[in-house]
Design an enzyme around this catalytic site. Structure first.
Site, mmCIF file in Angstrom:
data_model
loop_
_atom_site.group_PDB
_atom_site.id
_atom_site.type_symbol
_atom_site.label_atom_id
_atom_site.label_comp_id
_atom_site.label_asym_id
_atom_site.label_seq_id
_atom_site.Cartn_x
_atom_site.Cartn_y
_atom_site.Cartn_z
ATOM 1 N N SER A 174 -3.048 -4.184 5.377
ATOM 2 C CA SER A 174 -3.043 -5.250 4.378
ATOM 3 C C SER A 174 -3.189 -6.604 5.065
ATOM 4 O O SER A 174 -4.190 -6.857 5.724
ATOM 5 C CB SER A 174 -1.765 -5.156 3.531
ATOM 6 O OG SER A 174 -1.788 -6.101 2.487
ATOM 7 N N THR A 175 -2.176 -7.458 4.954
ATOM 8 C CA THR A 175 -2.235 -8.821 5.486
ATOM 9 C C THR A 175 -2.599 -8.839 6.970
ATOM 10 O O THR A 175 -1.961 -8.171 7.768
ATOM 11 C CB THR A 175 -0.852 -9.513 5.321
ATOM 12 O OG1 THR A 175 -0.270 -9.058 4.112
ATOM 13 C CG2 THR A 175 -0.971 -11.015 5.345
ATOM 14 N N HIS B 257 -6.099 -3.667 1.639
ATOM 15 C CA HIS B 257 -5.848 -4.439 0.417
ATOM 16 C C HIS B 257 -6.789 -5.644 0.424
ATOM 17 O O HIS B 257 -6.676 -6.517 1.276
ATOM 18 C CB HIS B 257 -4.404 -4.943 0.360
ATOM 19 C CG HIS B 257 -3.384 -3.838 0.325
ATOM 20 N ND1 HIS B 257 -2.060 -4.056 0.592
ATOM 21 C CD2 HIS B 257 -3.515 -2.528 0.041
ATOM 22 C CE1 HIS B 257 -1.394 -2.910 0.475
ATOM 23 N NE2 HIS B 257 -2.263 -1.963 0.146
ATOM 24 N N MET C 174 2.009 -6.669 4.665
ATOM 25 C CA MET C 174 3.266 -6.956 3.979
ATOM 26 C C MET C 174 3.673 -5.752 3.132
ATOM 27 O O MET C 174 2.803 -5.033 2.638
ATOM 28 C CB MET C 174 3.017 -8.153 3.060
ATOM 29 C CG MET C 174 4.223 -8.999 2.771
ATOM 30 S SD MET C 174 3.697 -10.503 1.888
ATOM 31 C CE MET C 174 2.943 -11.425 3.233
ATOM 32 N N ASP D 166 3.484 -0.208 1.527
ATOM 33 C CA ASP D 166 2.436 0.718 1.082
ATOM 34 C C ASP D 166 2.027 1.590 2.272
ATOM 35 O O ASP D 166 1.740 1.079 3.350
ATOM 36 C CB ASP D 166 1.235 -0.062 0.545
ATOM 37 C CG ASP D 166 0.157 0.844 -0.059
ATOM 38 O OD1 ASP D 166 0.505 1.940 -0.534
ATOM 39 O OD2 ASP D 166 -1.014 0.442 -0.054
#
Length: 203
Positions: free
Chosen positions: A23-24, A50, A143, A146
């Site tokens: 993600s991030t 993401h 973050m 998940d």
């Protein structure tokens, strides 16, 4: 400087499918990993990053330009091939479907209630259910948590899981979740992740 490109070892890998949740801070991390893999990388890679829908196509194209492996946005119904990385289209989930002689890529809006689309949990659990111990799961910077439930299933099925190290993450959330749950087989700096993935195919 750039690391040397790795060479696959002789013999059939034990694992031939890599499922990555990120993600991030993900795009540079994913580029670093994929760009170190050789053209004849003996596994398929599926990536749930993401990212909004408009960005995943250009992201895949850009990676394809700097990597020796093929990188593409995943298309529903296509056949999984080694030496290829499939990026989940933003706004949809990426799964696999085990057919008799091949594994098929599934791109779907289901489950619609998932917090993230694409979801690392949906991807990793699907690959673990279809491929079992042939799966190597990788959780990179991001973050939240998940990927945790997907990796739990992966480990039950005999798969192996790698987590990116705290020191090299933009956000140590997703890898921390699997490390804290005792599910990570190895914790790896991002610069060494490509080699760890190569080695992990034979462990």
């Amino acid at each position: 400087g750039p690391r040397p490109v790795l060479t696959p070892r002789a013999g059939r890998p034990v694992r031939d499918i890599v499922a990555i949740g990120v993600s991030t801070g993900g795009p540079p991390a994913v580029q670093k990993v994929l760009s170190q893999l050789p053209a004849d990388f003996p596994a398929s890679i599926l990536i749930a990053q993401h990212m909004p829908a408009a960005f995943t196509g250009p992201f895949a194209k850009r990676l394809d330009g700097v990597c020796r492996i093929t990188v593409k946005e995943a298309e529903n119904g296509e056949r999984l091939r080694p030496g290829t990385a499939y990026i989940a289209p933003g706004g949809k989930h990426l799964r696999v479907d085990q057919k008799i002689s091949m594994v098929e890529v599934v791109v779907t809006p289901e489950p619609t209630e998932a917090l993230y689309k694409p979801s690392a949990n949906v991807l990793i659990e699907s690959v673990a259910q279809a491929m079992g111990r042939r799966t190597l799961g990788v959780i990179l910077t991001g973050m939240g948590s998940d990927g945790l439930e997907g990796v739990r299933v992966l480990k039950q099925k005999g798969g192996r899981a790698l987590a990116q190290s705290d020191a090299t993450c933009v956000v140590y959330g997703m890898p921390k979740a699997i490390v804290d749950a005792g599910l990570a087989d190895e914790i790896i700096d991002i610069d060494d992740m490509a080699s760890a993935i190569m080695a992990g195919l034979y462990k």
